[in-house]
Design an enzyme around this catalytic site. Sequence first.
Site, mmCIF file in Angstrom:
data_model
loop_
_atom_site.group_PDB
_atom_site.id
_atom_site.type_symbol
_atom_site.label_atom_id
_atom_site.label_comp_id
_atom_site.label_asym_id
_atom_site.label_seq_id
_atom_site.Cartn_x
_atom_site.Cartn_y
_atom_site.Cartn_z
ATOM 1 N N GLU A 256 0.888 -1.159 0.000
ATOM 2 C CA GLU A 256 0.000 0.000 0.000
ATOM 3 C C GLU A 256 0.919 1.199 0.000
ATOM 4 O OE1 GLU A 256 -3.297 0.015 -0.018
ATOM 5 O OE2 GLU A 256 -3.242 -2.163 -0.126
ATOM 6 N N CYS A 295 -2.680 8.665 3.396
ATOM 7 C CA CYS A 295 -2.385 8.120 2.068
ATOM 8 C C CYS A 295 -3.528 8.366 1.107
ATOM 9 C CB CYS A 295 -2.133 6.626 2.188
ATOM 10 S SG CYS A 295 -3.466 5.771 3.034
HETATM 11 P P1 NAP Z 1 8.382 4.872 4.529
HETATM 12 O O1 NAP Z 1 9.513 5.744 4.815
HETATM 13 O O2 NAP Z 1 8.328 4.235 3.203
HETATM 14 O O3 NAP Z 1 8.356 3.787 5.681
HETATM 15 C C1 NAP Z 1 7.323 2.867 5.781
HETATM 16 C C2 NAP Z 1 7.756 1.719 6.659
HETATM 17 O O4 NAP Z 1 8.794 0.996 6.011
HETATM 18 C C3 NAP Z 1 8.325 2.149 7.996
HETATM 19 O O5 NAP Z 1 7.906 1.234 8.974
HETATM 20 C C4 NAP Z 1 9.810 2.052 7.772
HETATM 21 O O6 NAP Z 1 10.529 1.862 8.972
HETATM 22 C C5 NAP Z 1 9.881 0.820 6.921
HETATM 23 N N1 NAP Z 1 11.086 0.656 6.152
HETATM 24 C C6 NAP Z 1 11.790 1.587 5.509
HETATM 25 N N2 NAP Z 1 12.837 1.007 4.889
HETATM 26 C C7 NAP Z 1 12.772 -0.318 5.150
HETATM 27 C C8 NAP Z 1 13.581 -1.448 4.806
HETATM 28 N N3 NAP Z 1 14.654 -1.327 4.048
HETATM 29 N N4 NAP Z 1 13.210 -2.658 5.261
HETATM 30 C C9 NAP Z 1 12.119 -2.810 6.024
HETATM 31 N N5 NAP Z 1 11.344 -1.774 6.391
HETATM 32 C C10 NAP Z 1 11.656 -0.546 5.950
HETATM 33 O O7 NAP Z 1 7.001 5.654 4.704
HETATM 34 P P2 NAP Z 1 6.538 6.543 5.936
HETATM 35 O O8 NAP Z 1 7.321 7.801 5.874
HETATM 36 O O9 NAP Z 1 6.500 5.781 7.198
HETATM 37 O O10 NAP Z 1 5.037 6.812 5.556
HETATM 38 C C11 NAP Z 1 4.640 7.814 4.688
HETATM 39 C C12 NAP Z 1 4.324 7.247 3.334
HETATM 40 O O11 NAP Z 1 3.444 6.147 3.457
HETATM 41 C C13 NAP Z 1 3.600 8.228 2.451
HETATM 42 O O12 NAP Z 1 4.206 8.221 1.205
HETATM 43 C C14 NAP Z 1 2.191 7.706 2.375
HETATM 44 O O13 NAP Z 1 1.512 8.030 1.188
HETATM 45 C C15 NAP Z 1 2.372 6.254 2.536
HETATM 46 N N6 NAP Z 1 1.193 5.633 3.113
HETATM 47 C C16 NAP Z 1 0.452 4.802 2.342
HETATM 48 C C17 NAP Z 1 -0.677 4.214 2.880
HETATM 49 C C18 NAP Z 1 -1.533 3.284 2.076
HETATM 50 O O14 NAP Z 1 -2.371 2.601 2.652
HETATM 51 N N7 NAP Z 1 -1.379 3.202 0.790
HETATM 52 C C19 NAP Z 1 -1.046 4.453 4.192
HETATM 53 C C20 NAP Z 1 -0.253 5.312 4.938
HETATM 54 C C21 NAP Z 1 0.863 5.897 4.388
HETATM 55 P P3 NAP Z 1 11.285 3.080 9.677
HETATM 56 O O15 NAP Z 1 10.256 4.068 10.047
HETATM 57 O O16 NAP Z 1 11.932 2.440 10.827
HETATM 58 O O17 NAP Z 1 12.229 3.607 8.645
#
Ligand code: NAP
Length: 692
Positions: A256, A295
């Site tokens: 997602e 999101c």
């Molecule tokens: P993110 O930076 O992509 O991180 C998402 C998750 O992935 C976090 O738990 C992060 O952990 C983890 N992660 C990052 N690198 C990883 C790796 N190499 N291996 C395993 N896990 C890893 O996104 P965010 O900043 O938390 O969230 C914002 C984004 O999420 C926005 O772009 C938003 O649009 C999107 N979003 C989408 C939805 C949907 O349902 N489509 C819902 C909510 C948000 P850490 O925090 O520890 O780095």
Amino acid sequence: MLTLESHVCGTWQAPTGDGVITRHAVTGEPVAAVSSAGIDLEAAVAHARDVGGPTLRSMTFHERAALLKGIGLYLMAEKELLYELSTATGATRADSWIDLEGGAGVLLSYASKGRRELPDGNVLLDGEPEVLARDGSFLAAHVATPRQGVAVQINAFNFPVWGMLEKLAPAVLAGVPTIVKPATPTAFLTEAMVRLVVESSLLPDGALQLICGSVDGIFDHLGGQDHVAFTGSADTATVLRSHPTLVSRSVRFNAEADSLNAAILGMAATPGTAEFDLFTTEVVREMTVKAGQKCTAIRRALVPTAEIDAVADALATALTNVRVGDPADEATTMGALVSTTQRDEVRGAVMSLRSATNVVVDACTFHDVDPDVGAFLAPTLLRAIDADARSVHATEAFGPVCTLVGYDGPEDAVRLAALGAGSLVASVVTPDVNEAAALTLDIAAHHGRVHVLNASTAATSTGHGSPLPTLVHGGPGRAGGGEEMGGLRGMRHHMQTTAVQGSPDVLTAVTGQWMPGATRYIDRGHPFKLHFDDLQVGTAIRTGSRTVTLDDIENFAHNTGDHFYAHMDEAAAAASPIFGGRVAHGYLVLSLAAGLFVWPDPGPVLANYGVDRCRFAKPTYPGDTLTVWLTAKRKTLRTGAGYGEVAWDAQVVNQDDEMVAAYDVLTMVANRPGANSAPDPAPGKDQGQGIT
Ligand code: NAP
């Protein structure tokens, strides 16, 4: 400051190293240190597989649904603790309501679906059996069983409670254990929630584990029975989905990701219409709820070029009413972003958008907070200079930011919506039903959900930005190509569908549902005299017979008012290529069949609550003689209700043994007083006299 612990292998474990410091969104004070140093990820995976999985799989769907209900109610009872902590994420009370009570609501919704829509067993029959041999001796059925692995769930920072629970609920219901990895900036809230779940002792050991901090390396321990569900940015999704282990071992991966969701103001929604105002309200709501960190938020407001000035003015006016300030203050309508880092990222995204846009609004008064210390940002409304500019359709500013884009005609609106390259949701706002239908169908392939808003749904709409547990959440392309929730669809991602081929008796034993051609047990007396506990799938009765007369047909027509020519007009019926003469009403056949199989006295059968799958296979003519085969097809215990539901396979045949009607009769059947109301095991050949 807290040091967050991980809950693995049945215990809370502190990290062995220093962690990343997360800060209060408003005060900038340190809140928690987050690290997974020293946490044995391989052991966590093994614990889920060896302990959590087997226990969950030994339970029925209904028992697992009861777990979800228990946790949902427990969290609701303890919610104030979580509300308090949630302020540190920058969320207002209304924002937190979505996260906390919305999250508990997902559990309760899945609990209710599990009880109402699933059998009280652990095998799910998918569709009707396929008959593979002309004589009915060889059948196939698709069955879904829980996958024997672990669901690794990686969540985004914006909904630390809801985001976790909407993934957990379908996995638990399916019977698959979960390892959750929350996003670092808000992991303190997820950790507090998991502490409540653990404290409730409702979930069996190994069903839920939590890893705060990095899960680097966990994918190396996954295999073909496992599942990774990711929510976050499209960039992270791209990195994770191409992990060599996930690719080489076909680990299921659901993403997602972010998306540039659009709201389209229809051509018919001119200024002065209720829909024009609804559009303005919806855009402002989506910009400000959770400070735009959703999101599903509206990032692109597509409006007819002729109306763009009017829309810009209306939005600018509405945005002056947004009160930005301390999320703990009840008067605040928009709180802070999660962190100053996130705020700076949004500022950066706005800078990239600026080359293709003009600013309509980007300032506000900050009430009782220091915007240099807290992660505050003014709602920012931009207006595209060039409607096709790539940045407008590709740059996600994950904050209170939206871009107005003018379109020229419906085709242009559809084309611009599709430039988002796949989104979670779009809204279509118009009073014109035909315009709504045309736009919806033309944009549907690019979206996981389309929300159509007009004056008739203004008071009841659940809103553009609210994913619901009963509806699909996910979208194609940039939105990740995944799918979550959607009621039982979400659960099915954790199950394996297997086509099972065999004899009717084998398939009955495998599925717990009587299959056509399987053994019928006819030596138990009238099956309506048996209590739920004593009734075995396959218990059957072949009724006596009843000859249908012309008088029966005419009386039925007069009593019901159904004088359709095929029953009443000899000449017209004779001329019909289907009937070739007067025939009995289909409903008369059903009624006569009931007269043949019903046991009249009070007894265990409490009520008939409907029929399913009714088909009239052949006409019934005056003089035909009907007989019914009624066979207990499926039993579903309603734990604690004192009864269960029994579906009966009903086949009405004529004097030549030709099927004239087939359907399922749905009844409620009382438990035996004082009986242990556990469902019967699948029938064995030795139970009673069998005929096939
Ligand atoms: P993110 O930076 O992509 O991180 C998402 C998750 O992935 C976090 O738990 C992060 O952990 C983890 N992660 C990052 N690198 C990883 C790796 N190499 N291996 C395993 N896990 C890893 O996104 P965010 O900043 O938390 O969230 C914002 C984004 O999420 C926005 O772009 C938003 O649009 C999107 N979003 C989408 C939805 C949907 O349902 N489509 C819902 C909510 C948000 P850490 O925090 O520890 O780095």
